[in-house]
Each structure stands twice: as C-alpha cells, then as structure tokens.
Design a protein around this motif. Sequence first.
Motif, PDB file in Angstrom:
ATOM      1  N   SER A  65      41.081  43.803  53.775  1.00  0.00           N
ATOM      2  CA  SER A  65      39.712  43.389  54.079  1.00  0.00           C
ATOM      3  C   SER A  65      39.012  44.326  55.058  1.00  0.00           C
ATOM      4  O   SER A  65      37.787  44.307  55.152  1.00  0.00           O
ATOM      5  CB  SER A  65      39.723  41.963  54.652  1.00  0.00           C
ATOM      6  N   ARG A  66      39.773  45.171  55.765  1.00  0.00           N
ATOM      7  CA  ARG A  66      39.144  46.051  56.765  1.00  0.00           C
ATOM      8  C   ARG A  66      38.206  47.081  56.146  1.00  0.00           C
ATOM      9  O   ARG A  66      37.317  47.598  56.813  1.00  0.00           O
ATOM     10  CB  ARG A  66      40.240  46.787  57.557  1.00  0.00           C
ATOM     11  N   ILE A  67      38.433  47.396  54.859  1.00  0.00           N
ATOM     12  CA  ILE A  67      37.609  48.443  54.236  1.00  0.00           C
ATOM     13  C   ILE A  67      36.598  47.867  53.240  1.00  0.00           C
ATOM     14  O   ILE A  67      35.983  48.616  52.488  1.00  0.00           O
ATOM     15  CB  ILE A  67      38.487  49.502  53.546  1.00  0.00           C
ATOM     16  N   PHE A  68      36.443  46.527  53.238  1.00  0.00           N
ATOM     17  CA  PHE A  68      35.477  45.902  52.345  1.00  0.00           C
ATOM     18  C   PHE A  68      34.486  45.062  53.153  1.00  0.00           C
ATOM     19  O   PHE A  68      34.860  44.390  54.115  1.00  0.00           O
ATOM     20  CB  PHE A  68      36.187  45.000  51.325  1.00  0.00           C
ATOM     21  N   ASP A  69      33.212  45.110  52.737  1.00  0.00           N
ATOM     22  CA  ASP A  69      32.192  44.320  53.415  1.00  0.00           C
ATOM     23  C   ASP A  69      32.160  42.874  52.908  1.00  0.00           C
ATOM     24  O   ASP A  69      31.725  41.970  53.607  1.00  0.00           O
ATOM     25  CB  ASP A  69      30.812  44.955  53.208  1.00  0.00           C
ATOM     26  N   LYS A  70      32.622  42.653  51.673  1.00  0.00           N
ATOM     27  CA  LYS A  70      32.564  41.316  51.080  1.00  0.00           C
ATOM     28  C   LYS A  70      33.989  40.859  50.771  1.00  0.00           C
ATOM     29  O   LYS A  70      34.737  41.558  50.086  1.00  0.00           O
ATOM     30  CB  LYS A  70      31.720  41.342  49.809  1.00  0.00           C
ATOM     31  N   VAL A  71      34.364  39.661  51.279  1.00  0.00           N
ATOM     32  CA  VAL A  71      35.725  39.132  51.128  1.00  0.00           C
ATOM     33  C   VAL A  71      35.639  37.689  50.647  1.00  0.00           C
ATOM     34  O   VAL A  71      34.858  36.886  51.169  1.00  0.00           O
ATOM     35  CB  VAL A  71      36.507  39.207  52.462  1.00  0.00           C
ATOM     36  N   TYR A  72      36.471  37.335  49.646  1.00  0.00           N
ATOM     37  CA  TYR A  72      36.547  35.982  49.114  1.00  0.00           C
ATOM     38  C   TYR A  72      37.931  35.393  49.392  1.00  0.00           C
ATOM     39  O   TYR A  72      38.939  36.091  49.291  1.00  0.00           O
ATOM     40  CB  TYR A  72      36.320  35.979  47.595  1.00  0.00           C
ATOM     41  N   CYS A  73      37.988  34.100  49.726  1.00  0.00           N
ATOM     42  CA  CYS A  73      39.259  33.402  49.908  1.00  0.00           C
ATOM     43  C   CYS A  73      39.007  31.899  49.840  1.00  0.00           C
ATOM     44  O   CYS A  73      37.858  31.447  49.927  1.00  0.00           O
ATOM     45  CB  CYS A  73      39.925  33.790  51.230  1.00  0.00           C
ATOM     46  N   PRO A  74      40.065  31.085  49.693  1.00  0.00           N
ATOM     47  CA  PRO A  74      39.871  29.626  49.691  1.00  0.00           C
ATOM     48  C   PRO A  74      39.254  29.146  51.002  1.00  0.00           C
ATOM     49  O   PRO A  74      39.609  29.634  52.083  1.00  0.00           O
ATOM     50  CB  PRO A  74      41.297  29.089  49.507  1.00  0.00           C
ATOM     51  N   LEU A  75      38.348  28.197  50.924  1.00  0.00           N
ATOM     52  CA  LEU A  75      37.702  27.672  52.131  1.00  0.00           C
ATOM     53  C   LEU A  75      38.719  27.041  53.079  1.00  0.00           C
ATOM     54  O   LEU A  75      38.533  27.038  54.300  1.00  0.00           O
ATOM     55  CB  LEU A  75      36.644  26.632  51.746  1.00  0.00           C
ATOM     56  N   SER A  76      39.833  26.530  52.523  1.00  0.00           N
ATOM     57  CA  SER A  76      40.844  25.876  53.359  1.00  0.00           C
ATOM     58  C   SER A  76      41.507  26.839  54.330  1.00  0.00           C
ATOM     59  O   SER A  76      42.132  26.409  55.297  1.00  0.00           O
ATOM     60  CB  SER A  76      41.915  25.231  52.470  1.00  0.00           C
ATOM     61  N   ILE A 130      49.498  39.181  41.606  1.00  0.00           N
ATOM     62  CA  ILE A 130      49.685  37.740  41.790  1.00  0.00           C
ATOM     63  C   ILE A 130      50.816  37.504  42.783  1.00  0.00           C
ATOM     64  O   ILE A 130      51.835  38.214  42.758  1.00  0.00           O
ATOM     65  CB  ILE A 130      49.968  37.047  40.435  1.00  0.00           C
ATOM     66  N   TYR A 131      50.605  36.568  43.697  1.00  0.00           N
ATOM     67  CA  TYR A 131      51.588  36.256  44.737  1.00  0.00           C
ATOM     68  C   TYR A 131      51.990  34.783  44.629  1.00  0.00           C
ATOM     69  O   TYR A 131      51.130  33.905  44.510  1.00  0.00           O
ATOM     70  CB  TYR A 131      51.007  36.531  46.126  1.00  0.00           C
ATOM     71  N   PRO A 132      53.292  34.482  44.680  1.00  0.00           N
ATOM     72  CA  PRO A 132      53.731  33.087  44.558  1.00  0.00           C
ATOM     73  C   PRO A 132      53.533  32.282  45.839  1.00  0.00           C
ATOM     74  O   PRO A 132      53.553  31.056  45.805  1.00  0.00           O
ATOM     75  CB  PRO A 132      55.212  33.215  44.206  1.00  0.00           C
ATOM     76  N   HIS A 133      53.373  32.964  46.992  1.00  0.00           N
ATOM     77  CA  HIS A 133      53.302  32.267  48.269  1.00  0.00           C
ATOM     78  C   HIS A 133      51.987  32.594  48.991  1.00  0.00           C
ATOM     79  O   HIS A 133      51.495  33.724  48.944  1.00  0.00           O
ATOM     80  CB  HIS A 133      54.486  32.633  49.158  1.00  0.00           C
ATOM     81  N   GLU A 134      51.442  31.615  49.687  1.00  0.00           N
ATOM     82  CA  GLU A 134      50.178  31.784  50.413  1.00  0.00           C
ATOM     83  C   GLU A 134      50.303  32.835  51.511  1.00  0.00           C
ATOM     84  O   GLU A 134      49.384  33.629  51.728  1.00  0.00           O
ATOM     85  CB  GLU A 134      49.753  30.442  51.006  1.00  0.00           C
ATOM     86  N   ALA A 135      51.448  32.878  52.209  1.00  0.00           N
ATOM     87  CA  ALA A 135      51.608  33.806  53.342  1.00  0.00           C
ATOM     88  C   ALA A 135      51.494  35.246  52.887  1.00  0.00           C
ATOM     89  O   ALA A 135      50.832  36.067  53.535  1.00  0.00           O
ATOM     90  CB  ALA A 135      52.954  33.563  54.025  1.00  0.00           C
ATOM     91  N   SER A 136      52.150  35.590  51.767  1.00  0.00           N
ATOM     92  CA  SER A 136      52.083  36.974  51.292  1.00  0.00           C
ATOM     93  C   SER A 136      50.684  37.328  50.807  1.00  0.00           C
ATOM     94  O   SER A 136      50.211  38.451  50.998  1.00  0.00           O
ATOM     95  CB  SER A 136      53.108  37.202  50.179  1.00  0.00           C
ATOM     96  N   ALA A 137      49.979  36.359  50.201  1.00  0.00           N
ATOM     97  CA  ALA A 137      48.602  36.623  49.757  1.00  0.00           C
ATOM     98  C   ALA A 137      47.678  36.819  50.948  1.00  0.00           C
ATOM     99  O   ALA A 137      46.810  37.698  50.950  1.00  0.00           O
ATOM    100  CB  ALA A 137      48.117  35.464  48.890  1.00  0.00           C
ATOM    101  N   LYS A 138      47.853  36.001  52.004  1.00  0.00           N
ATOM    102  CA  LYS A 138      47.045  36.165  53.213  1.00  0.00           C
ATOM    103  C   LYS A 138      47.275  37.531  53.851  1.00  0.00           C
ATOM    104  O   LYS A 138      46.330  38.210  54.288  1.00  0.00           O
ATOM    105  CB  LYS A 138      47.380  35.059  54.209  1.00  0.00           C
ATOM    106  N   ALA A 139      48.542  37.945  53.921  1.00  0.00           N
ATOM    107  CA  ALA A 139      48.869  39.238  54.541  1.00  0.00           C
ATOM    108  C   ALA A 139      48.210  40.378  53.779  1.00  0.00           C
ATOM    109  O   ALA A 139      47.672  41.318  54.376  1.00  0.00           O
ATOM    110  CB  ALA A 139      50.391  39.426  54.592  1.00  0.00           C
ATOM    111  N   ARG A 140      48.233  40.320  52.452  1.00  0.00           N
ATOM    112  CA  ARG A 140      47.604  41.370  51.649  1.00  0.00           C
ATOM    113  C   ARG A 140      46.096  41.389  51.872  1.00  0.00           C
ATOM    114  O   ARG A 140      45.476  42.456  52.004  1.00  0.00           O
ATOM    115  CB  ARG A 140      47.917  41.141  50.173  1.00  0.00           C
TER     116      ARG A 140
END
Length: 378
Positions: free
Chosen positions: A123-134, A108-118
């Motif tokens: 995501s480079r090694i996964f074919d399917k990726v989920y994230c907020p549409l925003s 769990i990450y408290p900030h959007e920037a750190s979650a995006k970076a992770r």
Amino acid sequence: MSSFVRLPNGKQALVGLDWDTNSQGYGSTEARMRAKGAKASGFILRGGDNENLGLVTDNTVPSDGCISFAAVMADDLGADWCGVFQLDGQFVFVAVAHGCVLADGDRIYPHEASAKARLEQESRIFDKVYCPLSWGRVNSLDSDAAFKGAAWSTGAPIVVVRQAKKVNRQQVLIGAIALAVLFSGYQGWRIYQERKEAEELARRAPPPPPVDPWVNRASTMQAVDACLAAREVLSSTSHQGWDLKALSCEFNGTAARVVGTLSPYTANVIQPVLPPQFAAKLAADGTVMEATAQLKLAAVNRRGERPSAAAILEARNILLGQPKPATWRQNGRVATFDLSTSAPVQMIGASLQNIPTISIGKIELTGENWRVQGDIYN
C-alpha cells in the motif's frame, strides 16, 4: 496457485493468474504461443491495447466462459490501486499499476494475517487501497462494495488452451545466446559513452558532493562485467590442474572484492598462474586454493538518476517474473532483492541496467547457478 471464487451472480471466477505487461501490446497469436510455451491451460488479454497478458500456469483447467477476477476488478476500479477482497473464507489480493495487473498482483491467501501483511507492504506505493471495512484501516475504501458493484456479466472469458506443444530448447538457447551477445555489445558502448561524459564533466568543473546513496556506486552492467571477467581469469587455471568451484564478487562503491575457490582435479596440480592483482593461498582446511583480488571499477555518472514508483514497479516485474521469483523486501525508502537463477547473469544485468537508482551489492556463482543481490531506492 489458482483457485475459483463465487461471484454475486452465482457464477465462478478464477484467481491466481500470472501476469505480464508489454507496452506494445500482444497479438492473439503471440499470446497463444506464450501460453503454450509456459504450458498454461488458459490465457486472457486485457487493456486498451492488449498490453496485459494473464496465464493460468498451474494444473487448474478453466471451464468455457470462465472469467478472471483480477481482470474484471482492474477494468472496473481504474488504473492504480491495490486491495484485498474477502471471498468464500479466503482473501484475494489484487494490485494494478498504469491499468495493468502486476506480475504477482493476483494472489489468494487462506489466512487474514498473511493478506493483511501483503496489503501493508504494497500500500505504500499506491494512492488508492481497498480492504474489508471490518479491518478498520484508515483511508481505505470498502472492498466488499467494490466487489458487489463490479460488472461481472461483461467480463471477457479466459481462452482455454487445450493442447500445449513443447518448447524447442535448442531454439531458445540460440536465441538467448544471440540476445546476450547483442546486449553485451550495446552495454559496452553505453558504458564507454557514459565514461567519456563523466570525464568531460570532471574536466570542466568539480563535481558536486554526492547526496544520494547510489551516486558513487557501480552500474549494474559494470558489476556483472567485472564478475564475469574474474570468472574467466580464475577458470584459466584449469591448465595448472585447478577447477573453479565457487566465485563471490562484493561491490562497495566502485570497488570490488573477488574471492574464488579453486579445487585440484588432478594429482599433477601446480601453483596457479594468476595476474598480479590476484593473491592465491591454501584455505584453512588445506584442500582447496583461495584466490582473492581487490579491483577498482571506473566511475560512472549516476547523478541524474531519480527514484520513482515506476522504477520500483519495473524492477519488481522483472525480478518477480523470473522462473524462480526473487525475494523482495521493502524497508522505508529502500527495497532489497535476492535472486537465484540458472539464466546467464549478463541477461539479468542487462534487463536491470536502465532502471534508476538500482545497484548490485553481491554476485555469487556456485557450479552453474548465479545469485544476485542488490537494492533500489524510492
């Protein structure tokens, strides 16, 4: 760090578990013993053969009937994916490979920037990726829709461990020593067989020119064995009044540069007696002796090794699953790691030995603590 998040049905789920995978599956008794050994307050088994074990290893105590967020999402979304879910103003990252939540794939990450970076890193090694549409990320699925559509009412509850017994350290030590001896003998046989195979191939036909970076590099156990042999040689100078304070072994191809720092522990110290390949001289400060050697390791046949996502995931699980997780950085097709540990270095080498394209670049010893640096290709 574990934390509770609110579900669409008003109940709560726990995020931030530590996960382990065993292709043979875990029995309920084994899972409970592992939870008690890790001083976990709860555990959950999942997967078709109970091959995925999640532990609540911090001070969070799950309530009766509490479920795991990552377990429900893994059951619902399938075998191979990663994603970020925005919940209660926080961001939950989950990564699943071959149907199992990864060792560090429930965070769990408290900030959007750190979650995006992770997410971008993984995501480079996964074919399917989920994230907020925003976020507006191309080729990604809506994590909010996946979260709301999950089968939260059927999630298996976390088993609460109410009493945790202390680990018998003597038994753990005896087991570790026995395992190290078995691995050392097995790896010695493997290295001998690989050397014979390489000699036979060289006799029959000239080898093709190397095309991959790892082909002409020492194997994992070659590097570990060479550094342990150097430590034994330098430690023998204790008879002349010297104490081995630090050791560094750097590997370039099949060549190794060894540097040991010897400190006098008695007034009757004499010139250390070392094999011919070692040179000893006083360091610049005049208080310690520096012993150096250039060693040549036997070539091994690594041409058959090929990069794969499975190898990357296996190495990550081993290195990030250590008591003190390694530092892991992905840069294009190569990932580098840096592990500091008090565990026997031969155990670390043995666990990594059979992973394709992995190599050790440097091993350091300071006191009783080891540091292992290397890389792996994908």
